[in-house]
Design a protein around this motif. Structure first.
Motif, PDB file in Angstrom:
ATOM      1  N   GLU A  11       0.837  -1.209   0.000  1.00 47.44           N
ATOM      2  CA  GLU A  11       0.000   0.000   0.000  1.00 47.44           C
ATOM      3  C   GLU A  11       0.870   1.257   0.000  1.00 47.44           C
ATOM      4  OE1 GLU A  11      -3.556   2.103   2.652  1.00 47.44           O
ATOM      5  OE2 GLU A  11      -2.848   0.091   3.156  1.00 47.44           O
ATOM      6  N   ALA A  12       2.016   1.184   0.660  1.00 49.60           N
ATOM      7  CA  ALA A  12       2.928   2.327   0.715  1.00 49.60           C
ATOM      8  C   ALA A  12       3.687   2.528  -0.591  1.00 49.60           C
ATOM      9  CB  ALA A  12       3.917   2.154   1.863  1.00 49.60           C
ATOM     10  N   GLY A  13       3.718   1.492  -1.435  1.00 47.97           N
ATOM     11  CA  GLY A  13       4.395   1.629  -2.722  1.00 47.97           C
ATOM     12  C   GLY A  13       5.543   0.678  -2.961  1.00 47.97           C
ATOM     13  N   ALA A  14       5.762  -0.279  -2.061  1.00 53.58           N
ATOM     14  CA  ALA A  14       6.849  -1.247  -2.254  1.00 53.58           C
ATOM     15  C   ALA A  14       6.628  -2.045  -3.525  1.00 53.58           C
ATOM     16  CB  ALA A  14       6.957  -2.177  -1.050  1.00 53.58           C
ATOM     17  N   GLN A  15       7.684  -2.212  -4.299  1.00 53.79           N
ATOM     18  CA  GLN A  15       7.623  -2.963  -5.554  1.00 53.79           C
ATOM     19  C   GLN A  15       8.133  -4.390  -5.389  1.00 53.79           C
ATOM     20  OE1 GLN A  15      10.109  -0.169  -7.501  1.00 53.79           O
ATOM     21  NE2 GLN A  15       8.431   1.085  -8.266  1.00 53.79           N
ATOM     22  N   PHE A  16       8.745  -4.674  -4.254  1.00 53.18           N
ATOM     23  CA  PHE A  16       9.145  -6.038  -3.926  1.00 53.18           C
ATOM     24  C   PHE A  16       9.228  -6.133  -2.413  1.00 53.18           C
ATOM     25  CE2 PHE A  16      13.127  -3.718  -4.209  1.00 53.18           C
ATOM     26  CZ  PHE A  16      13.909  -4.216  -3.182  1.00 53.18           C
ATOM     27  N   ILE A  17       9.171  -7.361  -1.898  1.00 56.58           N
ATOM     28  CA  ILE A  17       9.311  -7.566  -0.458  1.00 56.58           C
ATOM     29  C   ILE A  17      10.355  -8.654  -0.199  1.00 56.58           C
ATOM     30  CG2 ILE A  17       6.944  -6.830   0.034  1.00 56.58           C
ATOM     31  CD1 ILE A  17       6.307  -9.813   0.576  1.00 56.58           C
ATOM     32  N   LEU A  18      11.112  -8.460   0.874  1.00 60.29           N
ATOM     33  CA  LEU A  18      12.072  -9.453   1.335  1.00 60.29           C
ATOM     34  C   LEU A  18      11.729  -9.852   2.758  1.00 60.29           C
ATOM     35  CD1 LEU A  18      13.968  -7.357  -0.563  1.00 60.29           C
ATOM     36  CD2 LEU A  18      15.646  -9.091   0.054  1.00 60.29           C
ATOM     37  N   SER A  19      12.121 -11.057   3.118  1.00 56.55           N
ATOM     38  CA  SER A  19      11.853 -11.545   4.461  1.00 56.55           C
ATOM     39  C   SER A  19      13.040 -12.360   4.968  1.00 56.55           C
ATOM     40  CB  SER A  19      10.593 -12.415   4.472  1.00 56.55           C
ATOM     41  OG  SER A  19      10.351 -12.929   5.773  1.00 56.55           O
ATOM     42  N   PRO A  20      13.292 -12.352   6.258  1.00 54.87           N
ATOM     43  CA  PRO A  20      14.333 -13.207   6.824  1.00 54.87           C
ATOM     44  C   PRO A  20      13.837 -14.620   7.102  1.00 54.87           C
ATOM     45  CG  PRO A  20      13.413 -11.846   8.546  1.00 54.87           C
ATOM     46  CD  PRO A  20      12.731 -11.433   7.269  1.00 54.87           C
ATOM     47  N   ILE A  21      12.558 -14.870   6.807  1.00 51.38           N
ATOM     48  CA  ILE A  21      11.950 -16.173   7.104  1.00 51.38           C
ATOM     49  C   ILE A  21      11.209 -16.701   5.878  1.00 51.38           C
ATOM     50  CG2 ILE A  21      11.681 -15.605   9.545  1.00 51.38           C
ATOM     51  CD1 ILE A  21       8.670 -15.105   8.946  1.00 51.38           C
ATOM     52  N   MET A  22      10.726 -17.944   5.991  1.00 51.95           N
ATOM     53  CA  MET A  22       9.837 -18.503   4.966  1.00 51.95           C
ATOM     54  C   MET A  22       8.467 -17.831   5.120  1.00 51.95           C
ATOM     55  SD  MET A  22      10.670 -22.575   5.165  1.00 51.95           S
ATOM     56  CE  MET A  22       9.515 -22.954   3.833  1.00 51.95           C
ATOM     57  N   LEU A  23       8.001 -17.206   4.055  1.00 52.77           N
ATOM     58  CA  LEU A  23       6.680 -16.582   4.106  1.00 52.77           C
ATOM     59  C   LEU A  23       5.590 -17.596   3.788  1.00 52.77           C
ATOM     60  CD1 LEU A  23       7.471 -13.220   2.277  1.00 52.77           C
ATOM     61  CD2 LEU A  23       6.947 -13.510   4.714  1.00 52.77           C
ATOM     62  N   GLU A  24       4.416 -17.379   4.375  1.00 50.30           N
ATOM     63  CA  GLU A  24       3.282 -18.261   4.105  1.00 50.30           C
ATOM     64  C   GLU A  24       2.834 -18.120   2.654  1.00 50.30           C
ATOM     65  OE1 GLU A  24       2.023 -20.408   6.182  1.00 50.30           O
ATOM     66  OE2 GLU A  24       3.232 -19.809   7.920  1.00 50.30           O
ATOM     67  N   LYS A  25       2.232 -19.192   2.126  1.00 48.74           N
ATOM     68  CA  LYS A  25       1.783 -19.174   0.728  1.00 48.74           C
ATOM     69  C   LYS A  25       0.766 -18.062   0.481  1.00 48.74           C
ATOM     70  CE  LYS A  25       0.250 -22.168  -3.034  1.00 48.74           C
ATOM     71  NZ  LYS A  25      -0.659 -21.188  -3.639  1.00 48.74           N
ATOM     72  N   GLU A  26      -0.096 -17.770   1.457  1.00 51.29           N
ATOM     73  CA  GLU A  26      -1.096 -16.729   1.236  1.00 51.29           C
ATOM     74  C   GLU A  26      -0.434 -15.372   1.026  1.00 51.29           C
ATOM     75  OE1 GLU A  26      -3.747 -15.856   4.434  1.00 51.29           O
ATOM     76  OE2 GLU A  26      -2.193 -15.947   5.977  1.00 51.29           O
ATOM     77  N   THR A  27       0.687 -15.145   1.680  1.00 52.60           N
ATOM     78  CA  THR A  27       1.422 -13.899   1.492  1.00 52.60           C
ATOM     79  C   THR A  27       2.045 -13.859   0.103  1.00 52.60           C
ATOM     80  OG1 THR A  27       1.920 -13.811   3.859  1.00 52.60           O
ATOM     81  CG2 THR A  27       3.253 -12.425   2.404  1.00 52.60           C
ATOM     82  N   LEU A  28       2.644 -14.959  -0.315  1.00 56.37           N
ATOM     83  CA  LEU A  28       3.237 -15.029  -1.653  1.00 56.37           C
ATOM     84  C   LEU A  28       2.161 -14.869  -2.722  1.00 56.37           C
ATOM     85  CD1 LEU A  28       5.708 -18.013  -1.064  1.00 56.37           C
ATOM     86  CD2 LEU A  28       6.238 -15.564  -1.022  1.00 56.37           C
ATOM     87  N   ASP A  29       1.006 -15.495  -2.514  1.00 55.48           N
ATOM     88  CA  ASP A  29      -0.098 -15.373  -3.474  1.00 55.48           C
ATOM     89  C   ASP A  29      -0.600 -13.940  -3.559  1.00 55.48           C
ATOM     90  OD1 ASP A  29      -0.011 -18.070  -4.044  1.00 55.48           O
ATOM     91  OD2 ASP A  29      -1.682 -18.605  -2.714  1.00 55.48           O
ATOM     92  N   TYR A  30      -0.741 -13.302  -2.410  1.00 55.34           N
ATOM     93  CA  TYR A  30      -1.229 -11.922  -2.373  1.00 55.34           C
ATOM     94  C   TYR A  30      -0.302 -11.014  -3.187  1.00 55.34           C
ATOM     95  CZ  TYR A  30      -2.800  -7.446  -0.429  1.00 55.34           C
ATOM     96  OH  TYR A  30      -3.283  -6.174  -0.285  1.00 55.34           O
ATOM     97  N   CYS A  31       1.001 -11.197  -3.008  1.00 56.63           N
ATOM     98  CA  CYS A  31       1.964 -10.379  -3.738  1.00 56.63           C
ATOM     99  C   CYS A  31       1.939 -10.682  -5.234  1.00 56.63           C
ATOM    100  CB  CYS A  31       3.367 -10.622  -3.185  1.00 56.63           C
ATOM    101  SG  CYS A  31       3.590 -10.030  -1.487  1.00 56.63           S
ATOM    102  N   LYS A  32       1.880 -11.950  -5.579  1.00 56.95           N
ATOM    103  CA  LYS A  32       1.883 -12.332  -6.997  1.00 56.95           C
ATOM    104  C   LYS A  32       0.673 -11.755  -7.725  1.00 56.95           C
ATOM    105  CE  LYS A  32       3.652 -16.228  -8.041  1.00 56.95           C
ATOM    106  NZ  LYS A  32       4.810 -15.770  -8.871  1.00 56.95           N
ATOM    107  N   GLU A  33      -0.474 -11.765  -7.073  1.00 55.32           N
ATOM    108  CA  GLU A  33      -1.682 -11.211  -7.677  1.00 55.32           C
ATOM    109  C   GLU A  33      -1.543  -9.723  -7.983  1.00 55.32           C
ATOM    110  OE1 GLU A  33      -4.632 -12.092  -4.770  1.00 55.32           O
ATOM    111  OE2 GLU A  33      -4.644 -14.256  -5.207  1.00 55.32           O
TER     112      GLU A  33
END
Length: 214
Positions: free
Chosen positions: A79-101
């Protein structure tokens, strides 16, 4: 977004306010071919900072959010405008799906073959091996042996002296926190010193790089 290919080097800015981040952005402004910029969520007024730098530099540079831990973090960052996200952990599939959409590139972290495989199966674009310097350099190539040619990012302890080792050793990308700029120069917004540090990094990494066969 003018840049189609994700850059080899992501500059990680952790704990800095907008003015300090902006001093780095001004130095990197025309370097989008080589650099992306990650502002970590454990930074002051981070969403305002991401919004402002994405507004100012988002056409020239990939601007992303780091230390994303869950779906709520991802939603706020996007929402703030990030064009990519990084994480120090394994992200849940719902988070990956939300971003891919929403066309947002995802870079979660893994270390074992099972973790890396699962993340790619769940839709991750790049997987970062973290912390990179806690493992043998051969870990990157070894990972690709059974799993194939995967886009892996080395993060954690990467600097100008070992960036090419990682890029030549199986990593497709690197993320660098304190290995390019001196923290004191960012805190004091010393653009002359920041420019000098960037030039030294570029000379060592891009101009003198000898890529070996992978």
């Amino acid at each position: 977004m003018k840049k189609k290919e994700f850059p080899k080097v992501t500059v990680i800015l952790r704990g800095y306010d907008y003015d300090q981040v902006n001093s780095v952005m001004e130095v990197l402004a025309d370097k989008g071919e080589h650099f992306a910029v990650e502002v970590t969520l454990n930074s002051p007024d981070v969403f305002e900072t991401i919004e402002r730098v994405a507004d100012q530099y988002g056409e020239a540079l990939f601007i992303g959010a780091g230390t994303v831990l869950d779906l709520e973090d991802a939603k706020k960052a996007i929402e703030a405008g990030a064009q990519f996200i990084l994480s120090p952990i394994m992200l849940e599939k719902e988070t990956l799906d939300y971003c891919k959409e929403r066309g947002i590139k995802t870079i979660p972290a893994g270390m074992t073959p099972t973790e890396v495989y699962q993340l790619f199966q769940n839709g991750a674009d790049i997987v970062k091996l973290f912390p990179a310097t806690s493992m043998e350099l051969s870990h990157f190539k070894a990972m690709k042996g059974p799993l194939g040619e995967l886009p892996l990012m080395a993060v954690g302890g990467v600097n100008s002296h070992n960036t090419n080792d990682f890029l030549n050793g199986g990593a497709s990308y690197v993320g660098i926190a304190s290995g390019i700029f001196n923290k004191e120069d960012i805190l004091s917004k010393n653009k002359a010193a920041l420019t000098k540090s960037l030039e030294a990094f570029e000379e060592r990494v891009f101009h003198n790089r000898k890529v070996v066969s992978q």
